[in-house]
Design an enzyme around this catalytic site. Structure first.
Site, PDB file in Angstrom:
ATOM      1  N   GLY A  87      47.287  37.507  36.595  1.00 20.66           N
ATOM      2  CA  GLY A  87      47.277  38.959  36.666  1.00 20.66           C
ATOM      3  C   GLY A  87      46.302  39.566  35.677  1.00 20.66           C
ATOM      4  O   GLY A  87      45.617  40.550  35.985  1.00 20.66           O
ATOM      5  N   ASN A 107      55.413  46.938  31.269  1.00 17.33           N
ATOM      6  CA  ASN A 107      56.050  45.646  31.054  1.00 17.33           C
ATOM      7  C   ASN A 107      57.012  45.643  29.868  1.00 17.33           C
ATOM      8  O   ASN A 107      57.954  44.856  29.834  1.00 17.33           O
ATOM      9  CB  ASN A 107      54.985  44.568  30.845  1.00 17.33           C
ATOM     10  CG  ASN A 107      53.975  44.944  29.783  1.00 17.33           C
ATOM     11  OD1 ASN A 107      53.273  45.954  29.916  1.00 17.33           O
ATOM     12  ND2 ASN A 107      53.874  44.150  28.726  1.00 17.33           N
ATOM     13  N   GLN A 113      54.391  43.981  37.303  1.00 16.95           N
ATOM     14  CA  GLN A 113      55.845  44.045  37.130  1.00 16.95           C
ATOM     15  C   GLN A 113      56.565  44.679  38.322  1.00 16.95           C
ATOM     16  O   GLN A 113      57.790  44.743  38.318  1.00 16.95           O
ATOM     17  CB  GLN A 113      56.163  44.859  35.870  1.00 16.95           C
ATOM     18  CG  GLN A 113      55.662  44.256  34.579  1.00 16.95           C
ATOM     19  CD  GLN A 113      56.455  43.036  34.149  1.00 16.95           C
ATOM     20  OE1 GLN A 113      57.584  42.823  34.583  1.00 16.95           O
ATOM     21  NE2 GLN A 113      55.861  42.217  33.293  1.00 16.95           N
ATOM     22  N   HIS A 138      53.801  34.613  39.380  1.00 15.98           N
ATOM     23  CA  HIS A 138      54.838  34.017  38.539  1.00 15.98           C
ATOM     24  C   HIS A 138      55.876  35.046  38.091  1.00 15.98           C
ATOM     25  O   HIS A 138      56.918  34.677  37.542  1.00 15.98           O
ATOM     26  CB  HIS A 138      54.221  33.304  37.334  1.00 15.98           C
ATOM     27  CG  HIS A 138      53.741  34.196  36.233  1.00 15.98           C
ATOM     28  ND1 HIS A 138      54.494  34.429  35.097  1.00 15.98           N
ATOM     29  CD2 HIS A 138      52.602  34.894  36.064  1.00 15.98           C
ATOM     30  CE1 HIS A 138      53.827  35.234  34.288  1.00 15.98           C
ATOM     31  NE2 HIS A 138      52.677  35.532  34.855  1.00 15.98           N
ATOM     32  N   THR A 156      36.327  26.030  42.182  1.00  9.72           N
ATOM     33  CA  THR A 156      37.087  25.430  43.274  1.00  9.72           C
ATOM     34  C   THR A 156      38.427  26.132  43.439  1.00  9.72           C
ATOM     35  O   THR A 156      39.173  26.310  42.476  1.00  9.72           O
ATOM     36  CB  THR A 156      37.317  23.926  43.007  1.00  9.72           C
ATOM     37  OG1 THR A 156      36.056  23.292  42.858  1.00  9.72           O
ATOM     38  CG2 THR A 156      38.076  23.284  44.152  1.00  9.72           C
ATOM     39  N   CYS A 174      54.433  40.731  17.613  1.00  8.49           N
ATOM     40  CA  CYS A 174      54.606  40.073  16.319  1.00  8.49           C
ATOM     41  C   CYS A 174      53.914  38.720  16.320  1.00  8.49           C
ATOM     42  O   CYS A 174      53.920  37.989  17.311  1.00  8.49           O
ATOM     43  CB  CYS A 174      56.083  39.860  16.020  1.00  8.49           C
ATOM     44  SG  CYS A 174      57.045  41.377  15.906  1.00  8.49           S
TER      45      CYS A 174
END
Length: 411
Positions: free
Chosen positions: A92, A175, A203, A225, A261, A351
């Site tokens: 993404g 997100n 999202q 994913h 590829t 963080c």
């Protein structure tokens, strides 16, 4: 047992309510999701039988090519667009990069303009690309703010448009805090002004009634994913007639926009995952919203207002997404405590070990520094159970209490 709604085996299940779940509970589905076994099954033949290079002309290559183009056509049918408008990328984030950098470079080459508009709370793949275009390539960038819920005001976008504006990039939903943006309204505004509109919808697969023939979007980024597909592949929708200059060269794959590829197996997995996600879209939203609302209600009841707040929009938010900020706490330290308590979650703050930084998104909401380090994101998925939510609601307050005691002892 399998879920009667989703026919999807969870990695972990817990139906006990106690202060420590009997098995780890995964509440980080906005980061990534487990791959659906049916997606793995669809991908397997393209590693074991149809393993040829789809650019090759022999039998093995033609078999792989057929798999690749069938996947492209499946995705196009689901999104209601043309197969030629679907570009496979590596993620993404890469889709965001290709859309924004590609559109701006093409506009400069054709003399159409030099100005980009985006927002303070975009994903770093968008903001980082915009900043690089500004700092290294001399493009003009306007970054608009958000309200206290993290929503962009379309009127502010309208005021920022100039004669040389090329592209507006506003995400469909954030997100970190889950706020859904008025991206359709912004898209209409962009189209009326003759400006390209890109949206990072990574999202938002479960949110949108997809019809890209009608949605006022010119460029759209997706990541399989996030909806039980494989990592390592992204999808970019490029409306017919939109010109992009690819940042990478070296091959003619993906209509010359993404050399290398093709990853046929992952393209097939991306298509199968999207097919399953959209087939269960209404049921997914209902399931997720019920568990999300229980998380928000349970944690709101467990903490006083001067210790914890819910972040993001109260109603216009992703159905699977609950986000909070804890006053005076550090996000990384919260995650360590929660992990020890059997809860997998994410912090809202960016963080790094030994060098915690405040969350730019929480700063953009106007929160004071004592709130901007302690973001917590809890996101459910199709295999999350009510028992797991109740176990999490028993474990999280205790973990936070221990962290506050530990922090107080060193203050």
């Amino acid at each position: 047992s399998t879920s009667p709604v989703f026919d999807f085996q969870p990695l972990h299940r817990s139906n006990q309510v106690n202060s420590m779940p009997d098995q780890p509970i995964y509440l980080d589905h906005s980061a990534t999701t487990p791959v659906d076994p049916r997606v793995i099954e669809a991908m397997l033949p393209f590693w074991t039988a149809a393993y040829g290079n789809p650019s090759s002309v022999h039998h093995f290559g033609r078999g792989a090519k057929q798999g690749l183009e069938t996947a492209r056509r499946t995705i196009a049918d689901l999104l209601q667009c043309r197969p030629a408008e679907i570009v496979f990328t590596g993620s993404g984030s890469e889709s965001d990069n290709l859309a924004i950098r590609g559109a701006m470079l093409a506009a400069r080459q054709s003399g159409r303009g030099n100005h980009l508009i985006t927002s303070l709370i975009e994903h770093e793949a968008v903001l980082g690309t915009a900043e690089q275009l500004r700092d290294l390539f001399g493009f003009d960038v306007t970054i608009v703010g958000v309200d206290r819920y993290g929503r962009v005001d379309p009127a502010e976008i309208a005021a920022a448009i100039r004669p040389d504006t090329v592209l507006i990039s506003i995400m469909a939903a954030n997100n970190e805090i889950g706020t859904v943006q008025p991206f359709r309204e912004i898209g209409v505004l962009a189209r009326d002004r003759g400006v390209l509109f890109h949206s990072d919808a990574v999202q938002a697969v479960h949110l949108i009634d997809w019809n890209l023939r009608e949605l006022p979007v010119d460029l759209l980024s997706l990541a399989p994913h996030k909806y039980c597909g494989p990592k390592g592949i992204g999808i970019l929708y490029v409306r017919e007639g939109v010109s992009l200059i690819p940042p990478n060269t070296g091959g003619g794959q993906e209509n010359g926009l993404r050399p290398g590829t093709s990853n046929v197996a992952f393209a097939v997995g991306a298509a199968r995952a999207l097919e399953l996600a959209l087939a269960n879209q209404a049921a997914t939203q209902a399931h997720d919203r019920r568990l999300r609302d229980r998380l928000i209600a349970g944690l709101t009841a467990a903490f006083p207002l001067d210790e914890m707040m819910v972040t993001g929009h109260p109603t216009e938010r992703l159905s699977h997404h609950a986000s909070f900020s804890f006053k005076g706490l550090n996000g990384n330290e919260m995650l360590i405590q929660l992990d020890a308590a059997g809860i997998a979650a994410s912090s809202g703050s960016a963080c790094s070990s030994g060098n915690p930084e405040p969350s730019p998104v929480l700063q953009a909401l106007g929160l004071s520094p004592e709130w901007t380090f302690g973001g917590l994101r809890l996101t459910v998925g199709r295999q999350t159970t009510e028992g797991e939510i109740e176990a999490a609601l028993a474990a999280i307050p205790e973990a936070i209490r221990r962290l506050r005691q530990f922090t107080a002892s060193f203050s």
